[in-house]
Write an enzyme that holds these catalytic residues in place. Sequence first.
Site, PDB file in Angstrom:
ATOM      1  N   ARG A   1     -33.125  22.770  51.584  1.00  0.00           N
ATOM      2  CA  ARG A   1     -32.013  23.381  52.321  1.00  0.00           C
ATOM      3  C   ARG A   1     -30.676  23.038  51.699  1.00  0.00           C
ATOM      4  O   ARG A   1     -29.711  22.706  52.395  1.00  0.00           O
ATOM      5  CB  ARG A   1     -32.039  22.926  53.779  1.00  0.00           C
ATOM      6  CG  ARG A   1     -33.305  23.358  54.503  1.00  0.00           C
ATOM      7  CD  ARG A   1     -33.262  22.941  55.941  1.00  0.00           C
ATOM      8  NE  ARG A   1     -34.518  23.267  56.617  1.00  0.00           N
ATOM      9  CZ  ARG A   1     -34.811  22.889  57.836  1.00  0.00           C
ATOM     10  NH1 ARG A   1     -33.940  22.182  58.528  1.00  0.00           N
ATOM     11  NH2 ARG A   1     -35.973  23.219  58.373  1.00  0.00           N
ATOM     12  N   CYS A   2     -30.597  23.114  50.396  1.00  0.00           N
ATOM     13  CA  CYS A   2     -29.414  22.729  49.638  1.00  0.00           C
ATOM     14  C   CYS A   2     -28.861  23.961  48.926  1.00  0.00           C
ATOM     15  O   CYS A   2     -29.599  24.889  48.623  1.00  0.00           O
ATOM     16  CB  CYS A   2     -29.829  21.660  48.615  1.00  0.00           C
ATOM     17  SG  CYS A   2     -28.531  21.115  47.493  1.00  0.00           S
ATOM     18  N   GLY A   3     -27.571  23.955  48.648  1.00  0.00           N
ATOM     19  CA  GLY A   3     -26.988  25.039  47.866  1.00  0.00           C
ATOM     20  C   GLY A   3     -27.635  25.166  46.492  1.00  0.00           C
ATOM     21  O   GLY A   3     -27.635  26.248  45.894  1.00  0.00           O
ATOM     22  N   TYR A   4     -28.198  24.070  45.997  1.00  0.00           N
ATOM     23  CA  TYR A   4     -28.859  24.082  44.688  1.00  0.00           C
ATOM     24  C   TYR A   4     -30.350  24.435  44.775  1.00  0.00           C
ATOM     25  O   TYR A   4     -31.026  24.517  43.757  1.00  0.00           O
ATOM     26  CB  TYR A   4     -28.707  22.732  43.988  1.00  0.00           C
ATOM     27  CG  TYR A   4     -27.293  22.420  43.562  1.00  0.00           C
ATOM     28  CD1 TYR A   4     -26.681  23.145  42.541  1.00  0.00           C
ATOM     29  CD2 TYR A   4     -26.565  21.405  44.166  1.00  0.00           C
ATOM     30  CE1 TYR A   4     -25.380  22.861  42.143  1.00  0.00           C
ATOM     31  CE2 TYR A   4     -25.262  21.114  43.773  1.00  0.00           C
ATOM     32  CZ  TYR A   4     -24.674  21.848  42.756  1.00  0.00           C
ATOM     33  OH  TYR A   4     -23.392  21.569  42.368  1.00  0.00           O
ATOM     34  N   THR A   5     -30.879  24.644  45.984  1.00  0.00           N
ATOM     35  CA  THR A   5     -32.304  24.923  46.149  1.00  0.00           C
ATOM     36  C   THR A   5     -32.814  26.058  45.254  1.00  0.00           C
ATOM     37  O   THR A   5     -33.922  25.954  44.720  1.00  0.00           O
ATOM     38  CB  THR A   5     -32.644  25.182  47.634  1.00  0.00           C
ATOM     39  OG1 THR A   5     -32.301  24.007  48.385  1.00  0.00           O
ATOM     40  CG2 THR A   5     -34.120  25.481  47.839  1.00  0.00           C
TER      41      THR A   5
END
Length: 158
Positions: free
Chosen positions: A36-40
Amino acid sequence: AASSIHEFTMNDIEGKPMALKSLAGKAVLVVNVASRCGYTPQYAGLETLYEKYKGRGLVIVGVPANNFGGQEPGSDAEIKQFCSRTYNVTFPMLSKVSVKGADMAPLYQYLTAAKGGDVRWNFTKFLVGKDGKVLDRFEPAVAPDAPELAAAIERALK
């Protein structure tokens, strides 16, 4: 203190012990991951990188961690399902661990001591040579398709 990642045994995403000495002779990209990360979306690029280089001896190891903003709250089973369904991940994934703080996994104690200090966010990448020693570190903003990462992988595979 450890002198290479080959001295560690971690549990894989299914809870089975994985001796990292099984990676001796391969270049390894160890990445702390979160769902659930912007980098996912980097999962897709990491899978592409793995497909491109695995035949030449690169192994990518995903290490789920919930250290940053609660962005990996799921169980190992949920993480595995998310990775395979959403990104068709085929590279090895470990069981969720802590990558910073008092409960930091010993593997991450070794990696961070070797290069760059504490992990500051998800998708930090440690490139490890065939001998199990840390060669380089790439912060999360360095995408899996970044030229500098490809160049470092090429050097590690020689």
